[in-house]
Design an enzyme around this catalytic site. Structure first.
Site, PDB file in Angstrom:
ATOM      1  N   ASP A   1      43.038  45.559 -15.479  1.00 19.71           N
ATOM      2  CA  ASP A   1      43.631  45.247 -14.189  1.00 19.71           C
ATOM      3  C   ASP A   1      43.764  46.515 -13.346  1.00 19.71           C
ATOM      4  O   ASP A   1      44.181  47.558 -13.849  1.00 19.71           O
ATOM      5  CB  ASP A   1      45.023  44.642 -14.437  1.00 19.71           C
ATOM      6  CG  ASP A   1      45.642  44.115 -13.166  1.00 19.71           C
ATOM      7  OD1 ASP A   1      45.060  43.210 -12.559  1.00 19.71           O
ATOM      8  OD2 ASP A   1      46.716  44.620 -12.770  1.00 19.71           O
TER       9      ASP A   1
ATOM     10  N   GLU B   1      38.274  45.886 -13.284  1.00 24.09           N
ATOM     11  CA  GLU B   1      38.565  45.289 -11.985  1.00 24.09           C
ATOM     12  C   GLU B   1      38.798  46.455 -11.028  1.00 24.09           C
ATOM     13  O   GLU B   1      39.895  46.973 -10.909  1.00 24.09           O
ATOM     14  CB  GLU B   1      39.825  44.410 -12.044  1.00 24.09           C
ATOM     15  CG  GLU B   1      40.042  43.655 -10.741  1.00 24.09           C
ATOM     16  CD  GLU B   1      41.454  43.681 -10.186  1.00 24.09           C
ATOM     17  OE1 GLU B   1      41.734  42.906  -9.264  1.00 24.09           O
ATOM     18  OE2 GLU B   1      42.288  44.486 -10.631  1.00 24.09           O
TER      19      GLU B   1
HETATM   20  C1  NOJ Z   1      44.809  42.253  -9.885  1.00 25.70           C
HETATM   21  C2  NOJ Z   1      45.122  40.921 -10.471  1.00 25.70           C
HETATM   22  O1  NOJ Z   1      43.935  40.197 -10.625  1.00 25.70           O
HETATM   23  C3  NOJ Z   1      46.099  40.276  -9.527  1.00 25.70           C
HETATM   24  O2  NOJ Z   1      46.272  38.917  -9.809  1.00 25.70           O
HETATM   25  C4  NOJ Z   1      47.385  41.050  -9.590  1.00 25.70           C
HETATM   26  O3  NOJ Z   1      48.286  40.545  -8.638  1.00 25.70           O
HETATM   27  C5  NOJ Z   1      47.149  42.527  -9.290  1.00 25.70           C
HETATM   28  N1  NOJ Z   1      45.992  43.051  -9.946  1.00 25.70           N
HETATM   29  C6  NOJ Z   1      48.334  43.351  -9.714  1.00 25.70           C
HETATM   30  O4  NOJ Z   1      48.410  43.426 -11.109  1.00 25.70           O
END
Ligand code: NOJ
Ligand code: CA
Length: 539
Positions: free
Chosen positions: A213, A272
């Site tokens: 993440d 991500e």
């Molecule tokens: C990316 C995640 O996919 C999202 O859902 C989240 O709100 C943010 N990162 C913060 O962790």
């Protein structure tokens, strides 16, 4: 053209990975919330679909201020989702069915309910317990102003002031997301140690990898200088800002790669990372770093052939220059479902384009992620009542942005109202499901050869069987500007008509599959607007 893929290539280079948004997948105990056992019961759906792996969104102990991306205990399952035993049983069953399992890891921040933050809150300023987070004195005569002007990705300031234990005004802590998600201090070795331990904890339980993440976060520029906020770009942020895509993150991934490689089998990590351009993205997938990085340039590209062609070329030449495969994705739990996103307000066109986009994505070289429900052609739910909205974006934006709940509505499994098999009929799903979703349910689409579900199944089966698909290379075939045609060896052609009118493909072809009905005779094929086709080039 040289065919580079071999049957022995590591599994992840061409894997199709299915994103399970745990809270919304399947509820086994009638509390209206998806859970581990629900996923376990529905594994045959994923096996029948033909995916290689599943990615589970966070199911860790969490107050759920941000759908579980606010982790209070990263080594346990939140009771709302089940137990560690349930998790182990899910992994065992998935493995028995030949499905790999990857899990989320959230290293940029914790929940404010995490023991570390609780300890930091109880400690006064300057105490070592605060050094795991990013506390800074405020500006202004009495420190009453935030340390700088950074904004939370969810709206409002990225800093919250925490009183000292004696009740006096204290320091501010950084939170790039919700105020209940304090950012960790990756300058602190304890943080490094903690996260390699967390990786080992889940690797020891048999997971096949991690989705990281905010993989471009974690390291902040040491100056903590003000930025020009009006140049920021959207919810997750991609612009050049001092808190994203700093060089230091790559040191962390080199450390993590060693941990992953110390386990048997190919354990992977996917980033991500919302970064600016293919040349920044490729840095995350250098050979000693991560295996994959979501190609968000493809996800955000307009439904327009010249734009897509450019993005595809840049994506491939980017990550393949360091030996990595491209990781294609068109939907996830943070963006408007692509049926709606590409619809221009016309739901029929939206579904047609979504089906065509899927065939395009699955024909491109590399790996692909599918977000739960896209195999059913689910649209975004745009009319959720205000009082059910749970995304922190809704509150933090002062009710100006509705947030991401519309793509997180539970999955319809059966045709029967009101809850379509997601939960018990008398239960209240955590988000209400549209009354017409019975027609989109798995049961309704299951034996309809023209359904979106059947299209996904056919495409994934062909992808497994056809030697040209998955990892490897592609070559554009000359075509009109608003049509994409490419060839992969041996003997595979994908054509997508993004124009508003039917087009003709001259030549003798065998049709493998198509996203919509086509015209086919001895001299060629007629492809309607917004239609994609997979062809076997006749020898
Ligand atoms: C990316 C995640 O996919 C999202 O859902 C989240 O709100 C943010 N990162 C913060 O962790
Ligand atoms: Ca449940």
């Amino acid at each position: 053209m040289v065919q580079t893929s071999t049957p022995r290539a590591p599994w992840w280079r061409d894997a199709v990975i299915y994103q399970v948004y745990v809270r919304s997948f399947a509820d086994s105990n009638g509390d209206g919330i998806g859970d581990m056992t629900g996923i376990r019961q529905r594994l045959p759906h994923l096996q029948g679909l033909g995916v290689d792996a599943l990615w589970l969104t966070p199911f860790y102990v969490s107050p759920m201020a941000d759908g579980g991306y606010d982790v209070a205990d990263p080594r346990d399952v939140d009771p709302m989702f089940g137990s560690l035993d349930d998790f182990d049983a899910l992994v065992a069953d998935a493995h028995d069915l030949g499905l790999r399992v990857i899990v989320d890891i959230v290293p940029n921040h914790t929940s404010d309910q995490h023991v570390w933050f609780q300890a930091a809150a109880q400690a006064g300023h300057g105490h070592p317990n605060r050094d795991r987070y990013l506390f800074r004195p405020g500006r202004g005569a009495g420190g009453e102003l935030p340390p700088n002007n950074w904004e939370s990705r969810f709206g409002g300031p990225a800093w919250t002031r925490l009183p000292d234990p004696d009740g006096t005004d204290g320091e501010w802590y950084l939170h790039l997301f919700d105020s209940s998600q304090p950012d960790l201090n990756w300058e602190n070795p304890e943080v490094h140690q903690e996260y390699t331990d967390i990786l080992r904890f889940w690797l020891d339980r048999g997971v096949d990898g991690f989705r990281i993440d905010v993989a471009h976060g974690m390291v902040k520029h040491p100056d903590f200088a003000d930025i020009e906020t009006d140049e920021e770009t959207g919810l997750l942020g991609t612009g050049v800002v001092p808190y994203f895509d700093q060089d230091g993150v790559h040191e962390i991934y080199r450390e993590w790669r060693k941990v992953l490689d110390s386990y048997p089998g190919e354990r992977i990590a996917v980033a991500e990372a919302w970064v600016e351009g293919a040349d920044r993205l490729l840095r995350y997938v250098r050979p000693d770093e991560l295996h994959q990085a979501f190609n968000f340039d493809f996800l955000t590209a307009a439904w327009h052939a010249p734009i897509l062609r450019k993005v595809i070329d840049a994506s491939i030449s980017g990550v393949t220059s360091v030996g990595a495969p491209v990781t294609w994705v068109v939907s996830n739990h943070d963006v408007t479902r692509h049926v709606t996103r590409n619809s221009d307000g016309d739901p029929d066109a939206g579904l047609r384009r979504a089906r065509a986009a899927t065939l395009l994505m699955l024909a491109l070289p590399g790996s692909a992620y599918i977000y739960q429900g896209e195999e059913l052609g689910l649209p975004e739910v745009t009319d959720l009542p205000d009082d059910v909205l749970q995304d922190p974006v809704w509150e933090r934006s002062g009710h100006t942005q509705r947030g991401r709940d519309g793509c997180r509505v539970p999955i319809p499994w059966e045709t029967a109202r009101p809850n379509f098999g997601f939960t018990e009929p008398d239960a209240q799903p955590w988000l209400p499901m549209p009354a017409e979703w019975g027609a989109l349910s798995v049961a309704a689409q299951n034996s309809d050869p023209d359904s979106t579900l059947s299209l996904y199944r056919a495409a994934l089966r062909l992808r497994r069987e056809h030697h040209a698909l998955g990892d490897g290379e592609m070559e554009w075939v000359e075509s009109a500007d608003d049509v994409l045609v490419f060839r992969r060896e041996p003997g595979f052609v994908c054509a997508v008509n993004l124009s508003a009118v039917p087009i003709r493909l001259d030549g003798r072809y065998d049709v493998l599959t198509a996203s919509a009905p086509i015209g086919h005779d001895a001299s060629g094929i007629t492809l309607a607007a917004d239609t994609a086709i997979w062809l076997k080039a006749a020898s």
